[in-house]
Design an enzyme around this catalytic site. Structure first.
Site, PDB file in Angstrom:
ATOM      1  N   GLU A 116       0.769  -1.229  -0.127  1.00 52.89           N
ATOM      2  CA  GLU A 116       0.020  -0.007  -0.224  1.00 52.89           C
ATOM      3  C   GLU A 116       0.931   1.121   0.035  1.00 52.89           C
ATOM      4  O   GLU A 116       1.997   1.383   0.562  1.00 52.89           O
ATOM      5  CB  GLU A 116      -0.875   0.039   1.189  1.00 52.89           C
ATOM      6  CG  GLU A 116      -1.804  -1.071   1.076  1.00 52.89           C
ATOM      7  CD  GLU A 116      -2.946  -1.193   2.103  1.00 52.89           C
ATOM      8  OE1 GLU A 116      -3.913  -2.156   1.966  1.00 52.89           O
ATOM      9  OE2 GLU A 116      -3.304  -0.110   2.871  1.00 52.89           O
ATOM     10  N   CYS A 129       3.408   8.228   1.338  1.00 54.28           N
ATOM     11  CA  CYS A 129       3.884   7.286   2.293  1.00 54.28           C
ATOM     12  C   CYS A 129       4.080   5.957   1.609  1.00 54.28           C
ATOM     13  O   CYS A 129       3.217   5.396   1.050  1.00 54.28           O
ATOM     14  CB  CYS A 129       2.922   7.223   3.331  1.00 54.28           C
ATOM     15  SG  CYS A 129       3.360   6.047   4.556  1.00 54.28           S
ATOM     16  N   CYS A 136       5.870  -7.517   7.222  1.00 56.44           N
ATOM     17  CA  CYS A 136       7.109  -7.015   8.092  1.00 56.44           C
ATOM     18  C   CYS A 136       7.622  -7.831   8.843  1.00 56.44           C
ATOM     19  O   CYS A 136       7.201  -8.950   9.108  1.00 56.44           O
ATOM     20  CB  CYS A 136       6.712  -5.704   8.685  1.00 56.44           C
ATOM     21  SG  CYS A 136       8.067  -4.793   9.594  1.00 56.44           S
ATOM     22  N   CYS A 140       6.202  -5.585  15.896  1.00 62.71           N
ATOM     23  CA  CYS A 140       5.655  -4.416  16.864  1.00 62.71           C
ATOM     24  C   CYS A 140       4.495  -4.767  17.384  1.00 62.71           C
ATOM     25  O   CYS A 140       3.337  -4.793  16.567  1.00 62.71           O
ATOM     26  CB  CYS A 140       5.955  -3.090  16.209  1.00 62.71           C
ATOM     27  SG  CYS A 140       7.637  -2.757  15.860  1.00 62.71           S
ATOM     28  N   CYS A 143       1.366  -2.378  16.012  1.00 66.93           N
ATOM     29  CA  CYS A 143       1.163  -2.000  14.729  1.00 66.93           C
ATOM     30  C   CYS A 143       0.493  -3.310  13.928  1.00 66.93           C
ATOM     31  O   CYS A 143       0.945  -4.631  14.101  1.00 66.93           O
ATOM     32  CB  CYS A 143       2.651  -2.061  14.070  1.00 66.93           C
ATOM     33  SG  CYS A 143       2.569  -1.531  12.308  1.00 66.93           S
ATOM     34  N   CYS A 365      -1.545   5.212  10.211  1.00 65.94           N
ATOM     35  CA  CYS A 365      -0.176   4.568  10.591  1.00 65.94           C
ATOM     36  C   CYS A 365      -0.670   3.195  11.043  1.00 65.94           C
ATOM     37  O   CYS A 365      -1.347   2.910  11.718  1.00 65.94           O
ATOM     38  CB  CYS A 365       0.303   5.294  11.709  1.00 65.94           C
ATOM     39  SG  CYS A 365       0.701   6.923  11.499  1.00 65.94           S
TER      40      CYS A 365
HETATM   41  N1  SAH Z   1       9.332  -0.047  10.104  1.00 64.42           N
HETATM   42  C1  SAH Z   1       9.344   1.637  10.124  1.00 64.42           C
HETATM   43  C2  SAH Z   1       8.576   2.266   9.316  1.00 64.42           C
HETATM   44  C3  SAH Z   1       6.866   1.849   9.161  1.00 64.42           C
HETATM   45  S1  SAH Z   1       5.772   2.395  10.520  1.00 64.42           S
HETATM   46  C4  SAH Z   1       9.411   2.128  11.502  1.00 64.42           C
HETATM   47  O1  SAH Z   1       8.935   1.494  12.468  1.00 64.42           O
HETATM   48  O2  SAH Z   1       9.626   3.225  11.737  1.00 64.42           O
HETATM   49  C5  SAH Z   1       5.609   4.309  10.481  1.00 64.42           C
HETATM   50  C6  SAH Z   1       5.347   4.578  11.657  1.00 64.42           C
HETATM   51  O3  SAH Z   1       4.013   4.164  12.266  1.00 64.42           O
HETATM   52  C7  SAH Z   1       6.212   3.982  12.907  1.00 64.42           C
HETATM   53  O4  SAH Z   1       6.434   4.964  14.045  1.00 64.42           O
HETATM   54  C8  SAH Z   1       5.341   3.133  13.808  1.00 64.42           C
HETATM   55  O5  SAH Z   1       5.475   2.606  15.004  1.00 64.42           O
HETATM   56  C9  SAH Z   1       3.823   3.799  13.652  1.00 64.42           C
HETATM   57  N2  SAH Z   1       2.777   2.933  13.919  1.00 64.42           N
HETATM   58  C10 SAH Z   1       2.487   1.649  13.489  1.00 64.42           C
HETATM   59  N3  SAH Z   1       1.291   1.190  13.849  1.00 64.42           N
HETATM   60  C11 SAH Z   1       0.539   2.384  14.383  1.00 64.42           C
HETATM   61  C12 SAH Z   1      -0.656   2.566  15.157  1.00 64.42           C
HETATM   62  N4  SAH Z   1      -1.508   1.329  15.239  1.00 64.42           N
HETATM   63  N5  SAH Z   1      -0.911   3.544  15.537  1.00 64.42           N
HETATM   64  C13 SAH Z   1      -0.252   4.382  15.463  1.00 64.42           C
HETATM   65  N6  SAH Z   1       1.053   4.549  14.952  1.00 64.42           N
HETATM   66  C14 SAH Z   1       1.595   3.404  14.521  1.00 64.42           C
END
Ligand code: SAH
Length: 391
Positions: A116, A129, A136, A140, A143, A365
């Site tokens: 996406e 973006c 991935c 996390c 996420c 995000c």
């Molecule tokens: N792998 C990279 C880039 C992708 S995520 C990284 O971790 O930075 C982009 C951002 O969105 C990251 O800061 C991630 O932690 C955040 N993110 C992921 N899931 C989220 C959620 N459910 N709510 C808010 N931020 C989120």
């Protein structure tokens, strides 16, 4: 050759697409080839080296999707190119507009895999973006993409192709940078860009080329969960802005939220930030901090964050958690987020609260995981997650 290997030896991914060379498998994919590749192609075709520059301007500067219009090239040469090369972009399997004008594409690549890309227009600028991987490895906990396995790295053409397809859709080829809607690129889509560094680097060098897509490194931000050994190279070789997904002020909490922390704990991560090439007060590192109710959002956490970032040219970006079905967390209350921001601001750090965008189309995000991906069974033989939180 496009390198589809993961950057770290312990992070093996599935194979990528064919490299951008003539193969029996299909046409030469020009998108994703760099200047060196273009030069070698001219040599193979018996063309003068300057033809590479002309082709470059048509492909990446003007965004032509077929060879007919490349009027500075001889007709016979155009016909030859059309015979052996392709300018195909990733196909939009879905193209969804949010009520708040955020636009999300689900792109399908040649092998059918999906990723996406999200366009977030604002008053003065618009950020695209971009995804770096299908799935991935990082897991996390907050996420949504993290609940999906890594399927494979995207190759340079698939990464550049996301921007090119977005420019096609918005209709902004040939515009000067100040007239464009897509002014900024953020590597914040699906995947961990520093675990696919070679492909991301090749793609971004193409994106930055002033006679091509021409997006300045000052307008590109790469976000990492903290792949410490790759951070210096990112700064030295690309010079793009860095964003770090910090999200916690103690290793105890961060180990859970961002399991990569067990490999590269906060102190090592912040040392790498201090040493990030080109970092200074006018070019600060952005520390992303997702606001999770009762987990990392207390006034004491805010004060600890200020202490932790002392001496680093830093700004923070407070991200209200975007909930997803089955998520083990809740978003902090508005009052808690405002109080957290006030403490961080008083501590001398800029602490904007990110406005959630595209929630109605699951473009926010960490939500970049689609119904179509969810619906599919895991692929047999798909690679195991190399960063396994349970070990
Ligand atoms: N792998 C990279 C880039 C992708 S995520 C990284 O971790 O930075 C982009 C951002 O969105 C990251 O800061 C991630 O932690 C955040 N993110 C992921 N899931 C989220 C959620 N459910 N709510 C808010 N931020 C989120």
């Amino acid at each position: 050759m496009a390198d589809t290997k993961m950057t770290e030896p312990d992070a093996a991914a599935g194979p990528g697409l064919a490299a951008p060379v003539a193969t029996a498998e299909g046409p030469i994919r020009l998108i994703g080839m760099d200047r060196g590749d273009f030069g070698r192609l001219m040599e193979r075709l018996g063309e003068k080296p300057f033809r590479a520059n002309q082709l470059w301007a048509w492909v990446y500067g003007r965004g032509l999707a077929d060879f007919d219009g490349m009027t500075t090239l001889a007709k016979s040469f155009r016909a030859r190119l059309a015979e052996i090369c392709t300018l195909a972009r990733p196909q939009a399997a879905e193209d969804i507009l949010s009520a708040d004008t955020t636009r999300k594409w689900l792109f399908r690549f040649a092998d059918g895999e999906l990723a996406e890309t999200v366009f977030i227009p604002n008053a003065e600028r618009g950020s695209l973006c971009v995804s770096s991987q299908v799935g991935c490895t990082l897991n996390c906990r907050f996420c949504h993409t993290g609940t999906q396995r890594l399927v494979r790295n995207l190759d340079p053409g698939e990464i550049v192709g996301q921007l090119m397809a977005a420019r096609d859709a918005i209709g902004e080829w040939g515009l000067r940078s100040q007239d464009r809607m897509i002014t900024n690129i953020v590597m914040m889509g699906m995947g961990e860009p520093l675990y696919n560094f070679d492909n991301v680097a090749k793609a971004l060098r193409i994106v930055m080329d002033p006679e091509g897509l021409s997006v300045s490194k000052r307008r590109i931000t790469l976000s990492t969960a903290g792949v410490v050994p790759m951070m210096a190279r990112c700064g030295e070789e690309l010079g793009v802005n860095l964003a770090v997904s910090l999200h916690a002020v103690t290793d105890e909490v961060r180990d859970v939220l961002v399991p990569l922390n067990r490999k590269y704990p906060i102190k090592e991560l912040l040392d790498a930030c201090r040493a990030y090439p080109g970092v200074h007060n006018a070019r600060r590192i952005t520390f992303e901090y997702v606001m999770l109710k009762g987990v990392n959002d207390s006034p004491a956490d805010a004060r600890a964050l200020v202490r932790l970032l002392k001496g680093i040219p830093a700004k923070t970006n407070l991200i209200p958690f975007n909930p997803w079905p089955g998520a083990p967390y809740e978003c902090s209350t508005d009052a808690a987020i405002r109080e957290f921001a006030r403490i961080v601001n008083d501590g001398g750090l800029s602490a904007p609260i990110r406005t959630p965008r595209g929630r109605d189309i699951l473009a926010a995000c960490g939500q970049l995981k689609t119904a179509s991906v969810k619906a599919r069974a895991p692929r047999p033989g798909a690679p195991a997650d190399p960063v396994d939180a349970s070990r």
